[in-house]
Scaffold this motif. Structure first.
Motif, mmCIF file in Angstrom:
data_model
loop_
_atom_site.group_PDB
_atom_site.id
_atom_site.type_symbol
_atom_site.label_atom_id
_atom_site.label_comp_id
_atom_site.label_asym_id
_atom_site.label_seq_id
_atom_site.Cartn_x
_atom_site.Cartn_y
_atom_site.Cartn_z
ATOM 1 N N ILE A 106 -0.816 -3.298 17.502
ATOM 2 C CA ILE A 106 -1.629 -3.578 16.316
ATOM 3 C C ILE A 106 -3.088 -3.777 16.729
ATOM 4 O O ILE A 106 -3.392 -4.469 17.703
ATOM 5 C CB ILE A 106 -1.107 -4.826 15.586
ATOM 6 N N ILE A 107 -3.975 -3.155 15.950
ATOM 7 C CA ILE A 107 -5.405 -3.272 16.221
ATOM 8 C C ILE A 107 -6.075 -4.101 15.135
ATOM 9 O O ILE A 107 -5.608 -4.155 14.000
ATOM 10 C CB ILE A 107 -6.080 -1.889 16.304
ATOM 11 N N ALA A 165 -9.555 -21.886 18.532
ATOM 12 C CA ALA A 165 -8.154 -22.222 18.250
ATOM 13 C C ALA A 165 -7.662 -21.487 17.000
ATOM 14 O O ALA A 165 -6.533 -20.974 16.969
ATOM 15 C CB ALA A 165 -7.998 -23.731 18.075
ATOM 16 N N LEU A 166 -8.499 -21.437 15.969
ATOM 17 C CA LEU A 166 -8.134 -20.731 14.740
ATOM 18 C C LEU A 166 -7.996 -19.235 14.994
ATOM 19 O O LEU A 166 -7.070 -18.591 14.490
ATOM 20 C CB LEU A 166 -9.182 -20.996 13.663
ATOM 21 N N THR A 167 -8.905 -18.679 15.785
ATOM 22 C CA THR A 167 -8.831 -17.255 16.102
ATOM 23 C C THR A 167 -7.542 -16.928 16.836
ATOM 24 O O THR A 167 -6.848 -15.954 16.511
ATOM 25 C CB THR A 167 -10.036 -16.834 16.964
ATOM 26 N N ILE A 168 -7.204 -17.734 17.833
ATOM 27 C CA ILE A 168 -5.972 -17.516 18.602
ATOM 28 C C ILE A 168 -4.748 -17.606 17.697
ATOM 29 O O ILE A 168 -3.812 -16.789 17.803
ATOM 30 C CB ILE A 168 -5.879 -18.533 19.755
ATOM 31 N N LYS A 169 -4.752 -18.565 16.788
ATOM 32 C CA LYS A 169 -3.629 -18.726 15.861
ATOM 33 C C LYS A 169 -3.427 -17.467 15.022
ATOM 34 O O LYS A 169 -2.295 -17.003 14.829
ATOM 35 C CB LYS A 169 -3.889 -19.935 14.965
ATOM 36 N N LEU A 170 -4.535 -16.898 14.521
ATOM 37 C CA LEU A 170 -4.434 -15.714 13.668
ATOM 38 C C LEU A 170 -4.094 -14.462 14.484
ATOM 39 O O LEU A 170 -3.340 -13.599 14.016
ATOM 40 C CB LEU A 170 -5.746 -15.514 12.899
ATOM 41 N N LEU A 171 -4.636 -14.347 15.679
ATOM 42 C CA LEU A 171 -4.282 -13.217 16.536
ATOM 43 C C LEU A 171 -2.791 -13.219 16.841
ATOM 44 O O LEU A 171 -2.137 -12.156 16.838
ATOM 45 C CB LEU A 171 -5.074 -13.271 17.846
ATOM 46 N N LYS A 172 -2.265 -14.396 17.076
ATOM 47 C CA LYS A 172 -0.831 -14.524 17.341
ATOM 48 C C LYS A 172 -0.020 -14.228 16.079
ATOM 49 O O LYS A 172 1.025 -13.564 16.140
ATOM 50 C CB LYS A 172 -0.529 -15.927 17.850
ATOM 51 N N LYS A 173 -0.496 -14.691 14.943
ATOM 52 C CA LYS A 173 0.212 -14.483 13.671
ATOM 53 C C LYS A 173 0.421 -13.002 13.390
ATOM 54 O O LYS A 173 1.498 -12.589 12.948
ATOM 55 C CB LYS A 173 -0.584 -15.126 12.531
ATOM 56 N N TYR A 174 -0.612 -12.188 13.653
ATOM 57 C CA TYR A 174 -0.532 -10.759 13.343
ATOM 58 C C TYR A 174 -0.219 -9.900 14.571
ATOM 59 O O TYR A 174 -0.230 -8.678 14.475
ATOM 60 C CB TYR A 174 -1.842 -10.305 12.703
ATOM 61 N N ASP A 175 0.056 -10.546 15.697
ATOM 62 C CA ASP A 175 0.445 -9.856 16.922
ATOM 63 C C ASP A 175 -0.595 -8.796 17.318
ATOM 64 O O ASP A 175 -0.257 -7.668 17.680
ATOM 65 C CB ASP A 175 1.820 -9.199 16.747
ATOM 66 N N VAL A 176 -1.860 -9.165 17.243
ATOM 67 C CA VAL A 176 -2.951 -8.244 17.562
ATOM 68 C C VAL A 176 -3.005 -7.990 19.065
ATOM 69 O O VAL A 176 -2.979 -8.929 19.857
ATOM 70 C CB VAL A 176 -4.299 -8.805 17.071
ATOM 71 N N LYS A 177 -3.094 -6.710 19.446
ATOM 72 C CA LYS A 177 -3.171 -6.334 20.867
ATOM 73 C C LYS A 177 -4.542 -5.778 21.247
ATOM 74 O O LYS A 177 -4.952 -5.876 22.399
ATOM 75 C CB LYS A 177 -2.103 -5.293 21.190
ATOM 76 N N TYR A 178 -5.231 -5.168 20.278
ATOM 77 C CA TYR A 178 -6.555 -4.593 20.552
ATOM 78 C C TYR A 178 -7.541 -5.037 19.468
ATOM 79 O O TYR A 178 -7.183 -5.094 18.283
ATOM 80 C CB TYR A 178 -6.503 -3.060 20.558
ATOM 81 N N ILE A 179 -8.750 -5.339 19.887
ATOM 82 C CA ILE A 179 -9.830 -5.676 18.951
ATOM 83 C C ILE A 179 -10.930 -4.644 19.125
ATOM 84 O O ILE A 179 -11.433 -4.438 20.233
ATOM 85 C CB ILE A 179 -10.375 -7.089 19.197
ATOM 86 N N TYR A 180 -11.295 -4.010 18.034
ATOM 87 C CA TYR A 180 -12.319 -2.967 18.058
ATOM 88 C C TYR A 180 -13.603 -3.537 17.472
ATOM 89 O O TYR A 180 -13.634 -3.950 16.311
ATOM 90 C CB TYR A 180 -11.854 -1.769 17.231
#
Length: 224
Positions: A106-107, A165-180
């Protein structure tokens, strides 16, 4: 239904009897002429329409006829309401993802108003993104419109907030692997929010600088 019926009628016109056109009745000749005329007129947009649409949307540069659906990006600048976007630079990032990413991770990319240069990474890579075009998502998931809005807000938060901390929580929630992070992201989100991927959260990502306009961040491992 009409197209199916028309296909059968065309077969009937050409295969029922093997009669030279010159010997056909005048009415049948007129029908054949009408069919040929309709076919040729319906092909005009296929040949000329795409080039006119490109001139309307981008510039007045003449493009050669091609089957390459990405040919329009060469030397093209898209005039977003918030500023210009160099499409060729964006496609360097897109091509990098196509060449280096395996599977369907997921990106995270910008969400902007519909019918602009949004969702371009998921569109041209086939990779899933957190959320696509707002209206299309709402049309296809009418009873879940609130969830669509929530996801759009979460994408904005991930790009904009300085709270790690909030960013990490949301990245984990949506299982993000790449950030563009390209020109669109820089136009729509504050620099302070984007900088956290280089600073406070840099330990989580491997950074790939594609060019001076595009940077891609790859999560090193799953967030615990």
């Amino acid at each position: 239904m009409l197209s199916i019926g028309s296909a059968y009628l065309l077969w009937r016109l050409t295969h029922v009897r093997n009669v030279p056109i010159i010997k056909l009745a005048v009415t049948k000749k007129l029908w054949i002429f009408a069919v040929i005329l309709l076919f040729m007129s319906s092909s005009i947009y296929t040949i000329a329409g795409t080039r006119d649409r490109l001139r309307d949307r981008f510039d007045h540069t003449e493009r050669s006829l091609t089957l390459d659906g990405t040919d329009f990006v060469r030397g093209t600048t898209y005039q977003d309401p918030k500023g210009p976007v160099d499409l060729e630079a964006d496609f360097e990032g897109i091509n990098w993802l196509n060449q280096n990413v395996q599977g369907s991770p997921i990106i995270l990319e910008a969400v902007i108003p519909t019918y602009q240069w949004g969702s371009r990474i998921s569109v041209y890579t086939g990779l899933p993104t957190v959320i696509g075009w707002k209206w299309h998502q709402e049309q296809q998931r009418w009873d879940y419109r609130r969830e669509v809005s929530n996801r759009i807000q979460d994408v904005s938060t991930m790009f904009s907030t300085t709270e790690t901390a909030l960013t990490i929580k949301l990245l984990k929630k949506y299982d993000v692997k790449y950030i563009y992070v390209g020109q669109v992201e820089k136009l729509y989100y504050p620099q302070s929010g984007l900088e956290k991927f280089n600073q406070a959260l840099a330990y989580l990502f491997e950074k790939f600088v594609i060019n001076d306009k595009v940077t891609i961040y790859q999560l090193k491992e799953s967030i615990p």
